[in-house]
Design an enzyme around this catalytic site. Structure first.
Site, mmCIF file in Angstrom:
data_model
loop_
_atom_site.group_PDB
_atom_site.id
_atom_site.type_symbol
_atom_site.label_atom_id
_atom_site.label_comp_id
_atom_site.label_asym_id
_atom_site.label_seq_id
_atom_site.Cartn_x
_atom_site.Cartn_y
_atom_site.Cartn_z
ATOM 1 N N GLN A 53 -4.734 5.680 8.909
ATOM 2 C CA GLN A 53 -4.686 6.927 9.666
ATOM 3 C C GLN A 53 -3.230 7.058 10.107
ATOM 4 O OE1 GLN A 53 -7.826 5.334 12.253
ATOM 5 N NE2 GLN A 53 -9.014 7.169 11.788
ATOM 6 N N HIS B 22 1.232 2.240 15.808
ATOM 7 C CA HIS B 22 1.775 1.104 15.045
ATOM 8 C C HIS B 22 1.025 1.139 13.717
ATOM 9 C CE1 HIS B 22 3.029 -3.450 15.202
ATOM 10 N NE2 HIS B 22 2.930 -3.039 13.947
ATOM 11 N N HIS C 235 -1.051 0.701 10.673
ATOM 12 C CA HIS C 235 -1.985 -0.373 10.342
ATOM 13 C C HIS C 235 -3.022 0.091 9.333
ATOM 14 C CE1 HIS C 235 -3.792 1.753 13.777
ATOM 15 N NE2 HIS C 235 -4.974 1.313 13.398
ATOM 16 N N HIS D 47 -6.852 -0.374 7.841
ATOM 17 C CA HIS D 47 -8.224 -0.836 8.064
ATOM 18 C C HIS D 47 -8.761 -1.401 6.745
ATOM 19 C CE1 HIS D 47 -8.954 1.296 11.951
ATOM 20 N NE2 HIS D 47 -8.024 2.112 11.487
#
Lengths: 155, 155
Positions: free
Chosen positions: B84, B95, B97, B99
């Site tokens: 996202q 930050h 990232h 999933h």
């Protein structure tokens, strides 16, 4: 006109706007949003784990380039990147591919609804969504192609 | 005990199960499914476009390794990978990232619902979902750690 395999489907180069050593980026028959594009390895493999290291790096470095362009060109302020890696994750075309979607405030009532739409869109044989015309897709691919160095993409 | 920055949050090394040169993988305070883990660059950058080439390759080569392990260890048959990238795409921790979520048949009534859950889960201050205990998270991280060569992860 050259073509690219996308699972059981054939993608004409007129729909391809991006080409790297290992990957091709193409416009979507049933996009969930303007600028929703797909990026796949040229080599037909189903699962993400099937990609070799060169393909992994190429795919995601290409995704950076494409993301910057589609976010800008479609007036987005964010991006969604998603791989549905296997049928139980919603993959319907058994050829590993990355969805890249420009996002903006209020693009959906609920930010999450876009994922429902991705699954519908990735079913190219899905009757729920009206496919675009090839002319429209070619026009979009031609527009996007100008932003990349695609010497090898045949028009 | 060393710690890692995850946006405004501090991740203790006891929650970290994977460490590469550029990235760290950690268990989730509010997973949407068993085995839903996060992978982030050690360098705090918000957007995917902020990553340099080494970080991009490291992140997604690491994602292959982690995906294989969590799919197997949590009895999945598919995987969901999602970034996202920006607030309008549902990013709540600034930050970058990734999933990584093991998937299996019937894990949700609708395959798409998982994305709604991801958004809720990524809001660590979200009151709608009960956070797990640190003991539970440490136990899971310790379990997962055995499957990787993490000489630098402090326990």
């Amino acid at each position: 006109m050259s073509t690219y395999k996308f699972g059981q489907h054939i993608i004409h180069s007129s729909q391809v706007f991006f080409l790297s050593k290992q990957c091709f980026g193409f416009v979507n028959l049933k996009p969930v949003a303007a600028g929703h594009v797909l990026l796949a390895p040229i080599r037909l493999v189903q699962r993400y784990s099937d990609l070799n290291s060169d393909e992994v790096c190429d795919l995601f470095l290409s995704a950076q380039k494409i993301g910057k362009v589609i976010e800008r060109e479609y007036q987005g302020t964010s991006l969604t990147f998603a791989i549905q890696d296997g049928p139980e994750a919603g993959q319907t075309v058994p050829h590993c591919h990355l969805h890249i979607i420009p996002r903006k405030a209020g693009d959906w009532m609920n930010n999450d609804d876009i994922y429902t739409e991705i699954d519908k869109a990735s079913k190219v044989d899905n009757e729920e969504r009206t496919p675009r015309s090839f002319e429209e897709m070619e026009k979009e691919a031609k527009y996007l192609r100008q932003f990349f160095n695609n010497d090898n993409v045949k028009n």
